[in-house]
Scaffold this motif. Structure first.
Motif, short mmCIF file in Angstrom:
data_model
loop_
_atom_site.label_atom_id
_atom_site.label_comp_id
_atom_site.label_asym_id
_atom_site.label_seq_id
_atom_site.Cartn_x
_atom_site.Cartn_y
_atom_site.Cartn_z
N LEU A 12 0.83 -1.20 0.00
CA LEU A 12 0.00 0.00 0.00
C LEU A 12 0.87 1.25 0.00
CD1 LEU A 12 -2.90 1.21 0.23
CD2 LEU A 12 -2.53 1.18 2.72
N ALA A 13 1.85 1.30 0.87
CA ALA A 13 2.71 2.48 1.00
C ALA A 13 3.54 2.70 -0.25
CB ALA A 13 3.60 2.35 2.24
N VAL A 14 4.22 1.67 -0.71
CA VAL A 14 5.10 1.83 -1.87
C VAL A 14 4.29 2.19 -3.12
CG1 VAL A 14 6.70 0.63 -3.41
CG2 VAL A 14 6.93 0.37 -0.94
N THR A 15 3.17 1.53 -3.33
CA THR A 15 2.34 1.82 -4.50
C THR A 15 1.88 3.27 -4.50
OG1 THR A 15 1.61 -0.46 -4.65
CG2 THR A 15 0.20 1.20 -5.70
N ASN A 16 1.39 3.75 -3.36
CA ASN A 16 0.88 5.12 -3.30
C ASN A 16 1.97 6.17 -3.33
OD1 ASN A 16 -2.21 5.31 -2.94
ND2 ASN A 16 -1.57 3.47 -1.86
N VAL A 17 3.09 5.92 -2.68
CA VAL A 17 4.20 6.87 -2.73
C VAL A 17 4.72 6.99 -4.17
CG1 VAL A 17 6.62 7.22 -2.06
CG2 VAL A 17 4.89 6.75 -0.32
N MET A 18 4.89 5.87 -4.86
CA MET A 18 5.38 5.92 -6.23
C MET A 18 4.38 6.61 -7.16
SD MET A 18 8.35 4.88 -5.79
CE MET A 18 8.88 4.99 -7.48
N ALA A 19 3.09 6.39 -6.93
CA ALA A 19 2.06 7.06 -7.74
C ALA A 19 2.11 8.57 -7.52
CB ALA A 19 0.68 6.52 -7.40
N GLU A 20 2.34 9.00 -6.29
CA GLU A 20 2.42 10.43 -6.00
C GLU A 20 3.69 11.05 -6.57
OE1 GLU A 20 0.08 12.36 -5.17
OE2 GLU A 20 -1.28 10.68 -4.88
N ILE A 21 4.79 10.30 -6.54
CA ILE A 21 6.02 10.80 -7.16
C ILE A 21 5.79 10.99 -8.66
CG2 ILE A 21 8.39 10.15 -7.80
CD1 ILE A 21 8.63 8.91 -4.97
N LYS A 22 5.14 10.02 -9.30
CA LYS A 22 4.83 10.14 -10.72
C LYS A 22 3.93 11.34 -10.98
CE LYS A 22 3.09 7.55 -14.68
NZ LYS A 22 2.60 6.25 -15.15
N HIS A 23 2.93 11.53 -10.11
CA HIS A 23 2.02 12.67 -10.25
C HIS A 23 2.79 13.99 -10.21
CE1 HIS A 23 -1.67 15.03 -9.89
NE2 HIS A 23 -1.06 15.69 -8.92
N VAL A 24 3.68 14.13 -9.25
CA VAL A 24 4.48 15.36 -9.14
C VAL A 24 5.32 15.56 -10.40
CG1 VAL A 24 6.37 16.48 -7.90
CG2 VAL A 24 4.49 15.45 -6.63
N HIS A 25 5.99 14.52 -10.85
CA HIS A 25 6.83 14.66 -12.04
C HIS A 25 6.01 14.99 -13.28
CE1 HIS A 25 10.36 12.32 -10.12
NE2 HIS A 25 10.54 13.61 -10.02
N SER A 26 4.80 14.51 -13.36
CA SER A 26 3.98 14.78 -14.54
C SER A 26 3.29 16.13 -14.49
CB SER A 26 2.96 13.67 -14.76
OG SER A 26 2.02 13.64 -13.71
N THR A 27 3.10 16.69 -13.30
CA THR A 27 2.40 17.97 -13.18
C THR A 27 3.34 19.14 -12.89
OG1 THR A 27 1.90 17.60 -10.85
CG2 THR A 27 0.23 16.94 -12.46
N VAL A 28 4.31 18.94 -12.03
CA VAL A 28 5.23 20.00 -11.65
C VAL A 28 6.41 20.06 -12.61
CG1 VAL A 28 6.79 20.82 -9.82
CG2 VAL A 28 4.56 19.87 -9.22
N GLY A 29 6.78 18.90 -13.09
CA GLY A 29 7.97 18.84 -13.95
C GLY A 29 9.18 18.47 -13.12
N ALA A 30 10.17 19.34 -13.14
CA ALA A 30 11.42 19.05 -12.45
C ALA A 30 11.23 19.09 -10.94
CB ALA A 30 12.49 20.05 -12.87
N ALA A 31 11.53 17.97 -10.31
CA ALA A 31 11.45 17.87 -8.85
C ALA A 31 12.40 16.76 -8.40
CB ALA A 31 10.04 17.56 -8.39
N VAL A 32 13.03 16.98 -7.28
CA VAL A 32 13.94 15.99 -6.71
C VAL A 32 13.26 15.38 -5.49
CG1 VAL A 32 16.16 15.63 -5.57
CG2 VAL A 32 15.98 17.21 -7.51
N PHE A 33 13.31 14.06 -5.37
CA PHE A 33 12.84 13.36 -4.19
C PHE A 33 14.04 12.66 -3.55
CE2 PHE A 33 8.89 13.71 -6.47
CZ PHE A 33 7.95 13.84 -5.48
N VAL A 34 14.18 12.83 -2.25
CA VAL A 34 15.15 12.06 -1.47
C VAL A 34 14.33 11.11 -0.62
CG1 VAL A 34 16.97 12.16 0.26
CG2 VAL A 34 16.78 13.98 -1.45
N CYS A 35 14.57 9.80 -0.79
CA CYS A 35 13.73 8.79 -0.14
C CYS A 35 14.57 7.77 0.61
CB CYS A 35 12.90 8.03 -1.18
SG CYS A 35 11.94 9.07 -2.27
#
Length: 88
Positions: free
Chosen positions: A51-74
């Motif tokens: 649940l956690a990994v699926t949703n975190v990865m979906a949100e990372i994808k959402h940010v990259h597709s809407t905001v564009g350039a973004a760095v995540f430290v995980c």
């Protein structure tokens, strides 16, 4: 199996970066079954591994597709490692 994930988001776009960060956190908080804790440095997500990994990865994808350039430290660690609330 439980997991603990610590995330820091750094939008590189010229947008209102704080609003992008809070939108990311709010979307994760809506996921039933996840515990989401924030502090001044990071966001921590605790819950079932899939649940956690699926949703975190979906949100990372959402940010990259809407905001564009973004760095995540995980950081990912197996188990639920939330700090207990201090006693009053």
């Amino acid at each position: 199996m439980q997991i603990s994930i610590e995330l820091s988001l750094y939008p590189l776009a010229e947008t209102q970066y704080k609003s992008e960060i809070w939108a990311f956190i709010k979307r994760l908080r809506k996921v039933e079954g996840l515990d989401v804790v924030t502090n001044g440095m990071s966001t921590q997500v605790f819950g079932d591994y899939d649940l956690a990994v699926t949703n975190v990865m979906a949100e990372i994808k959402h940010v990259h597709s809407t905001v564009g350039a973004a760095v995540f430290v995980c950081k990912f660690i197996s188990g639920h490692h939330a700090q207990p609330e201090p006693e009053s």
